[in-house]
Write a protein that holds these residues in place. Sequence first.
Motif, PDB file in Angstrom:
ATOM      1  N   MET A   1      57.077  44.824 -15.324  1.00 38.75           N
ATOM      2  CA  MET A   1      56.915  44.299 -13.980  1.00 38.75           C
ATOM      3  C   MET A   1      55.651  44.874 -13.329  1.00 38.75           C
ATOM      4  O   MET A   1      54.864  44.129 -12.763  1.00 38.75           O
ATOM      5  N   LEU A   2      55.483  46.176 -13.390  1.00 39.38           N
ATOM      6  CA  LEU A   2      54.318  46.817 -12.802  1.00 39.38           C
ATOM      7  C   LEU A   2      53.036  46.332 -13.471  1.00 39.38           C
ATOM      8  O   LEU A   2      52.032  46.082 -12.797  1.00 39.38           O
ATOM      9  N   THR A   3      53.094  46.149 -14.787  1.00 36.95           N
ATOM     10  CA  THR A   3      51.926  45.656 -15.514  1.00 36.95           C
ATOM     11  C   THR A   3      51.542  44.257 -15.041  1.00 36.95           C
ATOM     12  O   THR A   3      50.361  43.955 -14.850  1.00 36.95           O
ATOM     13  N   SER A   4      52.517  43.402 -14.827  1.00 36.23           N
ATOM     14  CA  SER A   4      52.250  42.046 -14.342  1.00 36.23           C
ATOM     15  C   SER A   4      51.597  42.061 -12.973  1.00 36.23           C
ATOM     16  O   SER A   4      50.664  41.294 -12.709  1.00 36.23           O
ATOM     17  N   VAL A   5      52.066  42.937 -12.105  1.00 39.43           N
ATOM     18  CA  VAL A   5      51.498  43.045 -10.760  1.00 39.43           C
ATOM     19  C   VAL A   5      50.054  43.541 -10.846  1.00 39.43           C
ATOM     20  O   VAL A   5      49.167  43.020 -10.162  1.00 39.43           O
ATOM     21  N   LEU A   6      49.804  44.537 -11.686  1.00 34.12           N
ATOM     22  CA  LEU A   6      48.442  45.054 -11.849  1.00 34.12           C
ATOM     23  C   LEU A   6      47.502  43.998 -12.424  1.00 34.12           C
ATOM     24  O   LEU A   6      46.353  43.884 -11.990  1.00 34.12           O
ATOM     25  N   VAL A   7      47.974  43.223 -13.379  1.00 34.42           N
ATOM     26  CA  VAL A   7      47.162  42.151 -13.954  1.00 34.42           C
ATOM     27  C   VAL A   7      46.855  41.097 -12.890  1.00 34.42           C
ATOM     28  O   VAL A   7      45.720  40.632 -12.769  1.00 34.42           O
ATOM     29  N   LEU A   8      47.838  40.748 -12.085  1.00 33.56           N
ATOM     30  CA  LEU A   8      47.640  39.772 -11.016  1.00 33.56           C
ATOM     31  C   LEU A   8      46.614  40.272  -9.996  1.00 33.56           C
ATOM     32  O   LEU A   8      45.704  39.536  -9.596  1.00 33.56           O
ATOM     33  N   ILE A   9      46.703  41.522  -9.615  1.00 33.23           N
ATOM     34  CA  ILE A   9      45.741  42.114  -8.680  1.00 33.23           C
ATOM     35  C   ILE A   9      44.341  42.115  -9.284  1.00 33.23           C
ATOM     36  O   ILE A   9      43.358  41.793  -8.615  1.00 33.23           O
ATOM     37  N   ALA A  10      44.226  42.448 -10.559  1.00 31.68           N
ATOM     38  CA  ALA A  10      42.923  42.462 -11.232  1.00 31.68           C
ATOM     39  C   ALA A  10      42.326  41.052 -11.290  1.00 31.68           C
ATOM     40  O   ALA A  10      41.135  40.863 -11.030  1.00 31.68           O
ATOM     41  N   VAL A  11      43.147  40.049 -11.595  1.00 27.46           N
ATOM     42  CA  VAL A  11      42.666  38.662 -11.652  1.00 27.46           C
ATOM     43  C   VAL A  11      42.197  38.209 -10.277  1.00 27.46           C
ATOM     44  O   VAL A  11      41.132  37.596 -10.138  1.00 27.46           O
ATOM     45  N   LEU A  12      42.956  38.525  -9.234  1.00 30.55           N
ATOM     46  CA  LEU A  12      42.561  38.148  -7.875  1.00 30.55           C
ATOM     47  C   LEU A  12      41.274  38.859  -7.447  1.00 30.55           C
ATOM     48  O   LEU A  12      40.423  38.270  -6.787  1.00 30.55           O
ATOM     49  N   ALA A  13      41.129  40.105  -7.829  1.00 29.91           N
ATOM     50  CA  ALA A  13      39.912  40.847  -7.497  1.00 29.91           C
ATOM     51  C   ALA A  13      38.699  40.253  -8.223  1.00 29.91           C
ATOM     52  O   ALA A  13      37.633  40.097  -7.624  1.00 29.91           O
ATOM     53  N   LEU A  14      38.853  39.900  -9.489  1.00 31.53           N
ATOM     54  CA  LEU A  14      37.760  39.288 -10.235  1.00 31.53           C
ATOM     55  C   LEU A  14      37.393  37.927  -9.656  1.00 31.53           C
ATOM     56  O   LEU A  14      36.214  37.578  -9.557  1.00 31.53           O
ATOM     57  N   ARG A  15      38.401  37.164  -9.239  1.00 36.09           N
ATOM     58  CA  ARG A  15      38.153  35.862  -8.602  1.00 36.09           C
ATOM     59  C   ARG A  15      37.349  36.053  -7.322  1.00 36.09           C
ATOM     60  O   ARG A  15      36.390  35.332  -7.062  1.00 36.09           O
ATOM     61  N   GLU A  16      37.724  37.038  -6.520  1.00 38.51           N
ATOM     62  CA  GLU A  16      37.021  37.303  -5.266  1.00 38.51           C
ATOM     63  C   GLU A  16      35.576  37.718  -5.530  1.00 38.51           C
ATOM     64  O   GLU A  16      34.657  37.254  -4.849  1.00 38.51           O
ATOM     65  N   LEU A  17      35.349  38.564  -6.514  1.00 35.12           N
ATOM     66  CA  LEU A  17      33.987  38.970  -6.862  1.00 35.12           C
ATOM     67  C   LEU A  17      33.152  37.769  -7.304  1.00 35.12           C
ATOM     68  O   LEU A  17      31.997  37.615  -6.906  1.00 35.12           O
ATOM     69  N   TYR A  18      33.743  36.913  -8.126  1.00 40.12           N
ATOM     70  CA  TYR A  18      33.039  35.715  -8.584  1.00 40.12           C
ATOM     71  C   TYR A  18      32.700  34.802  -7.401  1.00 40.12           C
ATOM     72  O   TYR A  18      31.565  34.330  -7.274  1.00 40.12           O
ATOM     73  N   LEU A  19      33.677  34.542  -6.517  1.00 41.69           N
ATOM     74  CA  LEU A  19      33.438  33.660  -5.371  1.00 41.69           C
ATOM     75  C   LEU A  19      32.386  34.236  -4.429  1.00 41.69           C
ATOM     76  O   LEU A  19      31.543  33.497  -3.907  1.00 41.69           O
ATOM     77  N   GLU A  20      32.411  35.530  -4.187  1.00 39.05           N
ATOM     78  CA  GLU A  20      31.412  36.146  -3.313  1.00 39.05           C
ATOM     79  C   GLU A  20      30.014  36.018  -3.908  1.00 39.05           C
ATOM     80  O   GLU A  20      29.049  35.754  -3.200  1.00 39.05           O
ATOM     81  N   HIS A  21      29.905  36.199  -5.219  1.00 34.66           N
ATOM     82  CA  HIS A  21      28.608  36.023  -5.888  1.00 34.66           C
ATOM     83  C   HIS A  21      28.154  34.570  -5.780  1.00 34.66           C
ATOM     84  O   HIS A  21      27.005  34.284  -5.445  1.00 34.66           O
ATOM     85  N   TRP A  22      29.057  33.627  -6.040  1.00 33.48           N
ATOM     86  CA  TRP A  22      28.753  32.198  -5.985  1.00 33.48           C
ATOM     87  C   TRP A  22      28.366  31.776  -4.567  1.00 33.48           C
ATOM     88  O   TRP A  22      27.392  31.061  -4.370  1.00 33.48           O
TER      89      TRP A  22
END
Length: 114
Positions: A1-22
Motif C-alpha cells: 500500500m505504501l509503495t503504491s502511494v509513493l509511486v503515485l506521488i512520484a508519477v504526479l511529481a514527474l507530470r508536474e515537472l513535465y508540464l511546468e517545462h512545457w
Amino acid sequence: MLTSVLVLIAVLALRELYLEHWLGRSICIRRQRKGWMAVEVRRRVGMERLPSSVSDYPVPREERILVNRLAGVVIWHREVSVGLPLSACDHLQDVTAQEFDRAFPAWLRLKSAG
C-alpha cells in the motif's frame, strides 16, 4: 500500500515537472485567481509541423493554452491552435497577442467574456 502511494506521488511529481517545462515555453497573457485556484491563458507563436497528409512544410501557428492550477500545481489544461498567414513567417517574434485574438474562442482571448 505504501509503495503504491509513493509511486503515485512520484508519477504526479514527474507530470508536474513535465508540464511546468512545457508551459515554460509559453507566455502568460491573462491570469485570474480565486483563493487557491488560478486560471491562466498562455500563448506561444511558432512554426508547427502538421501531419504529412496536410502539409509537407511547417506552418506559422499561434497556440493558446487554458491552464487551471490548484495551489500552483497544474491540474488541467486545454490547448487551441490557429493558423497564421504565411506572411507571419517573416516576423513571428513580433506577432502580438492582440493581432489574432479574434481567431480564438472568447474564453481564450485577452479579455475574458464574462
